[in-house]
Structure formats: structure tokens, C-alpha cells
Design an enzyme around this catalytic site. Structure first.
Site, PDB file in Angstrom:
ATOM      1  N   GLY B  16     -40.673  47.153  62.600  1.00 17.86           N
ATOM      2  CA  GLY B  16     -41.998  47.754  62.440  1.00 17.86           C
ATOM      3  C   GLY B  16     -41.922  49.261  62.561  1.00 17.86           C
ATOM      4  O   GLY B  16     -42.841  49.914  63.052  1.00 17.86           O
ATOM      5  N   ALA B  17     -40.795  49.818  62.083  1.00 19.81           N
ATOM      6  CA  ALA B  17     -40.520  51.239  62.297  1.00 19.81           C
ATOM      7  C   ALA B  17     -41.211  52.145  61.282  1.00 19.81           C
ATOM      8  O   ALA B  17     -41.059  53.357  61.325  1.00 19.81           O
ATOM      9  CB  ALA B  17     -39.011  51.494  62.283  1.00 19.81           C
ATOM     10  N   GLY B  19     -44.308  52.834  61.031  1.00 19.31           N
ATOM     11  CA  GLY B  19     -45.502  53.541  61.496  1.00 19.31           C
ATOM     12  C   GLY B  19     -45.757  53.310  62.966  1.00 19.31           C
ATOM     13  O   GLY B  19     -45.022  52.571  63.624  1.00 19.31           O
ATOM     14  N   ASN B  90     -41.106  45.321  67.518  1.00 18.15           N
ATOM     15  CA  ASN B  90     -42.363  46.035  67.603  1.00 18.15           C
ATOM     16  C   ASN B  90     -43.359  45.669  66.507  1.00 18.15           C
ATOM     17  O   ASN B  90     -44.554  45.878  66.646  1.00 18.15           O
ATOM     18  CB  ASN B  90     -42.047  47.538  67.565  1.00 18.15           C
ATOM     19  CG  ASN B  90     -43.260  48.372  67.392  1.00 18.15           C
ATOM     20  OD1 ASN B  90     -44.034  48.536  68.334  1.00 18.15           O
ATOM     21  ND2 ASN B  90     -43.481  48.850  66.192  1.00 18.15           N
ATOM     22  N   SER B 142     -48.636  43.516  74.808  1.00 15.04           N
ATOM     23  CA  SER B 142     -49.954  44.159  74.897  1.00 15.04           C
ATOM     24  C   SER B 142     -50.566  43.712  76.211  1.00 15.04           C
ATOM     25  O   SER B 142     -50.208  42.666  76.739  1.00 15.04           O
ATOM     26  CB  SER B 142     -50.838  43.691  73.737  1.00 15.04           C
ATOM     27  OG  SER B 142     -52.146  44.203  73.892  1.00 15.04           O
ATOM     28  N   TYR B 156     -54.836  37.752  68.196  1.00 16.80           N
ATOM     29  CA  TYR B 156     -53.891  38.753  68.701  1.00 16.80           C
ATOM     30  C   TYR B 156     -53.451  38.378  70.121  1.00 16.80           C
ATOM     31  O   TYR B 156     -52.262  38.385  70.450  1.00 16.80           O
ATOM     32  CB  TYR B 156     -54.565  40.120  68.682  1.00 16.80           C
ATOM     33  CG  TYR B 156     -53.669  41.286  68.966  1.00 16.80           C
ATOM     34  CD1 TYR B 156     -52.807  41.778  67.998  1.00 16.80           C
ATOM     35  CD2 TYR B 156     -53.689  41.917  70.209  1.00 16.80           C
ATOM     36  CE1 TYR B 156     -51.993  42.866  68.254  1.00 16.80           C
ATOM     37  CE2 TYR B 156     -52.880  43.004  70.471  1.00 16.80           C
ATOM     38  CZ  TYR B 156     -52.028  43.482  69.484  1.00 16.80           C
ATOM     39  OH  TYR B 156     -51.228  44.561  69.754  1.00 16.80           O
ATOM     40  N   SER B 159     -51.071  35.405  70.196  1.00 14.31           N
ATOM     41  CA  SER B 159     -49.731  35.735  69.684  1.00 14.31           C
ATOM     42  C   SER B 159     -48.954  36.566  70.699  1.00 14.31           C
ATOM     43  O   SER B 159     -47.759  36.351  70.915  1.00 14.31           O
ATOM     44  CB  SER B 159     -49.837  36.473  68.344  1.00 14.31           C
ATOM     45  OG  SER B 159     -50.345  37.788  68.520  1.00 14.31           O
ATOM     46  N   LYS B 160     -49.627  37.507  71.351  1.00 13.77           N
ATOM     47  CA  LYS B 160     -48.941  38.371  72.308  1.00 13.77           C
ATOM     48  C   LYS B 160     -48.598  37.608  73.590  1.00 13.77           C
ATOM     49  O   LYS B 160     -47.581  37.867  74.230  1.00 13.77           O
ATOM     50  CB  LYS B 160     -49.809  39.596  72.631  1.00 13.77           C
ATOM     51  CG  LYS B 160     -49.960  40.561  71.459  1.00 13.77           C
ATOM     52  CD  LYS B 160     -48.612  41.164  71.039  1.00 13.77           C
ATOM     53  CE  LYS B 160     -48.761  42.271  70.016  1.00 13.77           C
ATOM     54  NZ  LYS B 160     -47.455  42.831  69.587  1.00 13.77           N
TER      55      LYS B 160
END
Lengths: 76, 251
Positions: B16-17, B19, B90, B142, B156, B159-160
Site C-alpha cells: 500500500g506504498a 499513498g 499497510n 487501527s 472496517y 477487518s481490522k
């Protein structure tokens, strides 16, 4: 899409407000039951039913139910 | 100069690099002396990240454009990767939906990207012994789902939370190879994930008041916490979720 059906779908996102309260001219932000969850539900309903994505700021800018209806129509 | 936080001599993979936190992390790692392998699904933003990396000391960084939710793409990338000392998982997405609007398509997509892709990538890298002994794995989790929940944030959060459980299990099992596994758990960060969201400006202004530090994090502030967990400065820390939230979860 029709305003009558849209108002029905709009009203469905509220739990306690009587269905008769909802008209094209209803200023929905002023309803006692209005909350962030209702707002999120409206956005999700519009995505589900009309395949239109609206943002929180757009919903916030709309005053009446008809404003939201016109917004959705313009994005169809 | 004494610096236990250095990443000199280490090779670090960041997913996920393209951004947000991923890009900031890749840049921070390169400034701390690491050689980077960066991946993202978006070739354009990834190439931009690559161009921003520090190369002093004639380091040459690698990039892989890949959809890590695709098993074949994942296997291909793992086969081509160099030996790694650090991994930063990430890549992540979000979509706000109240529970009554849950659906298989959105749920599967979020779970695939946020939870299953990092799990399977970790599994393959470990099985193929691509992570050097003494290495460190960091997941971007998160506070959402782990320390708190918010309206419409269920997909979200779920998933986290799955990733949080995986992190702790991996920490337990990978200790056999002296590989440490931790997470950073940020609150809201100034990235596209927030900027493109359904929240209105007024809601954001109100939300900021719930943060003792009265602001969202800069991606670089999360990146620096990740650098700490990758470095030998954290050599006795494993299975830990590092909250980086400006005090959000205090109240």
C-alpha cells in the site's frame, strides 16, 4: 425515479418520525430524530436503491427532501 | 553516532506504498537507511513513491505493482522478493455502511484487502523463509474495531479486528525464528481514506474536538512509529498493538 417512492425510502431510514411528516418540502435536518447515523443510512440507501454516491457535504448542503431528490436525479 | 533506531542494512517491504501511511512509511524507512521493496495496486502512484525514496549509499529500491488479494499475483511477487528484515502490511480500504446495509460484495472486498491479503502474504513469506531471523513485521491496524467503534464503521472495524488477532497469533508462532510481530493502531490520519469519505466538514470539525491533541495525525507520525517497531530499538517488543491516536482513546 419518482418523488413519492423516494420519500418512502427516505422515511424508512427514520424509526419514530411519523410517515406523514415527510413531504418534498420537509427540512429534514431539523427533525428531532435527525442524527449522523440517519445521514449515513440515507447515503447507503441512495447507493443501494439508486446506484448514486453522494457525499456527506452534499447531503449537508441539501435543505429539503426535494433537494436530495434533485441531487440524486442529477447524478443518475 | 549511537542510534538504535537505524534501519541501515535492513531490507523492508511496504504494501500500500502508493499513498498515505504506506508512502510516508517507505520514505521514512529509506531516510533511516533501509533498502525498500514497495508494492501497490496502482502503478502510477507507486512509481511516484519510488522516486521519493532516499538512495544515498547507492541503495537501489524495488517496486512491484500487484493486487495482493489475487493468489497468483501474490505467489509471483513472493517468488521474486529478496530476503527481508522488515515487512509493513499497510494496504487498506474503508467504506462506511450502517449494519442494515451490509452486503457480501462490500464485505468480501474489505476483508480481502484489509485482512486476508496481509495474512496470506505473511504466511507465504514465513513458509518460504523469506524473513530473516531477527526480522520485524508491522501491521497497520487501527483503534477502530480494537479500542472503539463508530457509526457505520462496522466493515472496517471487523477487518481490522481480524488483523489484530492475526498479529498476536503470528507473534506467538514466529518467536521460534526470533521474528517480532506488532501493529500500529492509528486513529484518523490525514490521508485520502479520510479526505474522500462520506463525513461532512462539520462532522470532521466536531470529531476533531474528541481528540485531546485536537488534530488528526500526519502520515509521517504513523510512519515514525512503524520505524521504531522495525528497528532494533524495539527488539524486546512483540505481539504489541501500539496506539498512535493523539489521545483519542483516553476518554
Amino acid at each position: 425515479m419518482e418523488i413519492k417512492e423516494f420519500i418512502q425510502n427516505f422515511a424508512d431510514q427514520f424509526e419514530d418520525t411519523d410517515a406523514s411528516v415527510f413531504t418534498p418540502e420537509t427540512v429534514f435536518h431539523d427533525l428531532d430524530e435527525w442524527s449522523s447515523l440517519v445521514g449515513l443510512s440515507l447515503i447507503a440507501m441512495i447507493d443501494d436503491e439508486y446506484d448514486v454516491t453522494i457525499k456527506g457535504d452534499e447531503l449537508r448542503a441539501a435543505k429539503t427532501i426535494n433537494d436530495v431528490f434533485e441531487l440524486v436525479k442529477s447524478k443518475k | 553516532m549511537y542510534n538504535p533506531f537505524t534501519l541501515e542494512g535492513k531490507t523492508v517491504l511496504v504494501t500500500g506504498a502508493g499513498g498515505g501511511i504506506g508512502r510516508a512509511t517507505a520514505i521514512a524507512c529509506s531516510k533511516m537507511g533501509a533498502t525498500l521493496v514497495v508494492t501497490d495496486i496502482n502503478a502510477e502512484t507507486l512509481a511516484e513513491t519510488l522516486s521519493l525514496l532516499e538512495t544515498e549509499g547507492s541503495r537501489s529500491h524495488l517496486m512491484f505493482t500487484a493486487d495482493l488479494t489475487n493468489d497468483d499475483a501474490l505467489d509471483k511477487m513472493v517468488a521474486e522478493l529478496p530476503q527481508l528484515d522488515g515487512i509493513v502490511c499497510n494496504a487498506g480500504i474503508s467504506k462506511v455502511l450502517p449494519i442494515q446495509f451490509l452486503n457480501t460484495e462490500d464485505m468480501n472486498r474489505i476483508m480481502a484487502i484489509n485482512a486476508f491479503a496481509p495474512m496470506y502474504m505473511t504466511q507465504r513469506l514465513y513458509k518460504k523463509k523469506r524473513i530473516n531471523k531477527g526480522g520485524s513485521i508491522v501491521y497497520t491496524v487501527s483503534i477502530s474495531g480494537v479500542s472503539m467503534v463508530s457509526m457505520g464503521g462496522v466493515m472496517y472495524a471487523v477487518s481490522k479486528n481480524a488483523l489484530d488477532a492475526f498479529m498476536r497469533n503470528a507473534a506467538l508462532e514466529f518467536a521460534a525464528r526470533n521474528i517480532r510481530v506488532n501493529s500500529v493502531n492509528p486513529s484518523r490520519v490525514k490521508t485520502g481514506l479520510i479526505q474522500n469519505s462520506v463525513y461532512s466538514e462539520e462532522e470532521v470539525a466536531k470529531d476533531l474536538q474528541t481528540y485531546p491533541l485536537k488534530r488528526y495525525a500526519e502520515p509521517e507520525e504513523i510512519a515514525n512509529s512503524i520505524v521504531f517497531l522495525l528497528s532494533d530499538a524495539s527488539s524486546y517488543i512483540t505481539g504489541h498493538a501500539l496506539i498512535v491516536d493523539g489521545g483519542k482513546t483516553l476518554t
